[in-house]
Write a protein that holds these residues in place. Structure first.
Motif, PDB file in Angstrom:
ATOM      1  N   THR A  55       0.828  -1.209   0.000  1.00 44.31           N
ATOM      2  CA  THR A  55       0.000   0.000   0.000  1.00 44.31           C
ATOM      3  C   THR A  55       0.856   1.250   0.000  1.00 44.31           C
ATOM      4  N   THR A  56       0.253   2.382  -0.307  1.00 47.36           N
ATOM      5  CA  THR A  56       0.975   3.661  -0.299  1.00 47.36           C
ATOM      6  C   THR A  56       0.054   4.775   0.154  1.00 47.36           C
ATOM      7  N   ASP A  57       0.631   5.790   0.783  1.00 48.90           N
ATOM      8  CA  ASP A  57      -0.097   7.000   1.139  1.00 48.90           C
ATOM      9  C   ASP A  57       0.875   8.162   1.209  1.00 48.90           C
ATOM     10  N   SER A  58       0.452   9.295   0.672  1.00 55.19           N
ATOM     11  CA  SER A  58       1.236  10.516   0.840  1.00 55.19           C
ATOM     12  C   SER A  58       0.560  11.349   1.915  1.00 55.19           C
ATOM     13  N   TYR A  59       1.371  12.067   2.687  1.00 52.54           N
ATOM     14  CA  TYR A  59       0.858  12.867   3.794  1.00 52.54           C
ATOM     15  C   TYR A  59       1.230  14.324   3.591  1.00 52.54           C
ATOM     16  N   VAL A  60       0.222  15.176   3.659  1.00 51.17           N
ATOM     17  CA  VAL A  60       0.400  16.608   3.387  1.00 51.17           C
ATOM     18  C   VAL A  60      -0.247  17.417   4.514  1.00 51.17           C
ATOM     19  N   ASP A  82      -3.376   0.820   6.894  1.00 48.94           N
ATOM     20  CA  ASP A  82      -3.897   0.311   5.619  1.00 48.94           C
ATOM     21  C   ASP A  82      -3.552  -1.161   5.424  1.00 48.94           C
ATOM     22  N   SER A  94       8.556   2.106   3.433  1.00 48.23           N
ATOM     23  CA  SER A  94       9.461   3.049   2.774  1.00 48.23           C
ATOM     24  C   SER A  94       9.114   4.447   3.271  1.00 48.23           C
ATOM     25  N   LEU A  95      10.056   5.352   3.139  1.00 50.67           N
ATOM     26  CA  LEU A  95       9.860   6.726   3.586  1.00 50.67           C
ATOM     27  C   LEU A  95      10.368   7.667   2.507  1.00 50.67           C
ATOM     28  N   GLY A  96       9.459   8.351   1.833  1.00 50.85           N
ATOM     29  CA  GLY A  96       9.834   9.294   0.773  1.00 50.85           C
ATOM     30  C   GLY A  96       9.554  10.714   1.228  1.00 50.85           C
ATOM     31  N   PHE A 143       6.381  17.171   2.554  1.00 52.84           N
ATOM     32  CA  PHE A 143       5.387  16.137   2.276  1.00 52.84           C
ATOM     33  C   PHE A 143       6.075  14.796   2.478  1.00 52.84           C
ATOM     34  N   ASN A 145       5.771  10.547   1.938  1.00 52.77           N
ATOM     35  CA  ASN A 145       5.090   9.357   1.426  1.00 52.77           C
ATOM     36  C   ASN A 145       5.626   8.141   2.167  1.00 52.77           C
ATOM     37  N   SER A 147       5.140   3.926   1.882  1.00 54.36           N
ATOM     38  CA  SER A 147       4.513   2.754   1.303  1.00 54.36           C
ATOM     39  C   SER A 147       4.842   1.608   2.245  1.00 54.36           C
ATOM     40  N   GLY A 148       4.069   0.543   2.163  1.00 53.65           N
ATOM     41  CA  GLY A 148       4.281  -0.524   3.125  1.00 53.65           C
ATOM     42  C   GLY A 148       4.019  -1.892   2.542  1.00 53.65           C
ATOM     43  N   CYS A 339      -4.628  14.946   6.386  1.00 50.45           N
ATOM     44  CA  CYS A 339      -3.680  13.857   6.601  1.00 50.45           C
ATOM     45  C   CYS A 339      -2.616  13.875   5.522  1.00 50.45           C
TER      46      CYS A 339
ATOM     47  N   THR B 128      -1.735  -0.225  -6.456  1.00 51.40           N
ATOM     48  CA  THR B 128      -2.292   0.545  -5.345  1.00 51.40           C
ATOM     49  C   THR B 128      -1.880   1.998  -5.527  1.00 51.40           C
ATOM     50  N   ASP B 130      -2.642   6.479  -4.241  1.00 57.66           N
ATOM     51  CA  ASP B 130      -3.148   7.478  -3.300  1.00 57.66           C
ATOM     52  C   ASP B 130      -3.125   8.826  -3.998  1.00 57.66           C
TER      53      ASP B 130
END
Lengths: 339, 339
Positions: A55-60, A82, A94-96, A143, A145, A147-148, A339, B128, B130
């Motif tokens: 999964t992935t999510d960006s945080y702003v 997630d 991961s940490l972007g 920002f 991101n 992913s996991g 988020c 996947t 976002d």
């Protein structure tokens, strides 16, 4: 530790000496683990299963720091969640980073420490990363991101297609805490200090629940769009109605007061440490019991049930005064950068 | 297709109806595959191995569209390449979008189409994703994060620790093409139209190489910081010298001319479709032969070798006129937002 007033420069993202120094001195040591320490182009992982969730999510989120967390903790917990609600044991993240030139190094380090602490406490490793820097004005501070990758829990199958009429809707705790905290801090209302984001990694409680109770059909964490969005997604996907009882939905009093003052519906407010589970009726009580053994599920409650739909599927709420109202899918305009 | 002049709104990132519509109508159909189509919080993947590679990269390239590609193609190829050079077969990617309010929907669709085409042609699925939207001015148009999962190729072990003195340094083709294309388009120099980014997915050629030739010790793609950064990373990690011969390093004439005009060293310029491989001396010719059977490796060459270091390890280049110069690690200031 960062030198006083040290700032992120464009060259920190240039792939040369400064990038190397940033990664080796400021970032990697905070997340030390064998996969990361190789600093290869990709992390090598030896998993215990070849069935994985990804999964992935960006945080702003804005502000970056809020009561109960910050963008670093949020990015780690959000992506863990997630994976957790899909029935996986989170393993690696991961940490972007996309950083605005001039961002304070000390704030970056605070965010990284917070991400590291959140990952540690959930037993997850940050194994790979990336850092980009854009010129001042081209991004708002930072920002993140994440992913996991998670290993699917053996024998667990979750999905909309498993949901049946009569199944119970379980909620793991109070709603609206994260979103109302962020909004209140932005608007600087008087009682904001009493509000605390629920930002937390749910995998300890979801794993426990899935391993102990066989009747779980589906889980989702009600983040952006809140409980209203999650219940509507379930109704649409299953073509069944969802009926919830307002009085059974746990809401913190201060959160409700903040929502009332600012004109928000708590059902539409983002959560970052809660999950909705659809559980067969016979196992609903057992599921609640398991949740309540963990602090993150202490206020878990059955809030409603799934029903056969006669026409278009809807989410309906029996209100405190005994009326009924349709809970619509939020439009999405209310809360940018929650988020 | 987007309606004429349709723009991205904040509500497209709000998690409500507009987010749902954007994902269902504009994004997901372009990448259709069973894992993605569930639109779960995480994609479920059944891999053929439990040894995986996992990587992430954010892309902030400016301009978004350039000769030979765009941010969508770049984001897919770049992450595929990070998996490829670690000895993995790329399987699945995530796609995280951070979009500035007001960005044109038609441009977003162009970027997505390009990402989909690049993934398709490399046999990789986007499983996947976002989408976040930030207010106008809080980001510069669009940033893209891709993370990727690959299956480690059986029996392949790559790593700095396997490199030995006498090993050959192989380069898969010309250097500087991507970076000089981007810089030239930004500066609008006269011959920019002759420059084309090398942006490409390398996995077809790296997989072929690794399966055919046993002597490959290590691979890396020389992106930000260029060949100079990659060779210095190898020297530092192995504590050995790297000696390269300038005349053997393939450089396109127009790229060299652009670098000369604008005052750049092509060794420090980013590539997005090239790899460096360290190969044992006995297998170097075989490796070149395999690379040259594929269009992406048609100009592959042995450019130097690894040598025992007497003092601090250095990268040294034998110049065209027979002199020697130290190739330093770039500082990183030269080229913001090259990828």
């Amino acid at each position: 530790m960062a030198a006083k007033d040290e700032k992120i420069l464009l060259a920190h993202g240039g792939g040369g000496r400064l990038t190397d120094a940033l990664i080796r001195h400021n970032i990697a040591p905070r997340f030390s683990n064998p996969s990361l320490n190789e600093l290869a182009d990709a992390a090598r992982l030896h998993l215990s299963s070849n069935r994985i969730c990804f999964t992935t999510d960006s945080y702003v989120v804005k502000p970056l720091f809020f009561h109960g967390g910050d963008i670093g903790k949020l990015a780690v917990c959000g992506t863990i969640n997630d994976l957790a609600v899909c029935g996986a044991r989170p393993v690696a993240l991961s940490l972007g980073l996309i950083i605005e030139e001039g961002f304070e190094m000390a704030l970056l380090e605070k965010i990284l420490d917070s991400a590291a602490a959140a990952a540690d406490s959930a037993g997850v490793s940050i194994v790979t990363g990336d850092t980009k820097v854009v010129e001042a004005g081209a991004a708002d501070q930072i920002f993140v991101n994440t992913s996991g990758v998670g290993e699917c829990l053996g024998g667990i199958e979750l999905g909309f297609e498993r949901i049946r009429p009569g199944d119970r809707v379980l909620l793991s705790g109070t709603i609206g805490d994260h979103g109302m905290t962020i909004i209140s801090q932005r608007q600087d209302i008087g009682f904001e200090s009493k509000l605390v984001s629920d930002c937390a990694a749910l995998s300890p409680v979801t794993t426990k629940l899935l391993e102990a109770v066989p009747g779980v059909r589906f889980m989702r964490d009600p983040t952006r769009g809140g409980l209203a969005a999650t219940l509507n997604e379930i109704a649409v996907a299953t073509k069944m109605n969802i009926e919830v009882i307002e009085q059974q939905i746990p809401v913190d009093k201060t959160v409700q007061a903040a929502a009332d003052v600012l004109g928000f519906d708590v059902l539409e407010i983002a959560n970052e440490g809660k999950f909705v589970a659809i559980v067969s009726a016979e196992y609903a009580d057992a599921a609640i019991d398991v949740c309540r053994t963990h602090p993150l599920g202490a206020k878990a409650a059955v809030i409603g049930q799934v029903k056969q739909a006669e026409e278009s599927p809807v989410v309906e709420m029996v209100t405190g005064v005994g009326g009924r109202r349709i809970v619509q899918m939020p439009y999405g305009r209310e809360l940018p950068r929650i988020c």
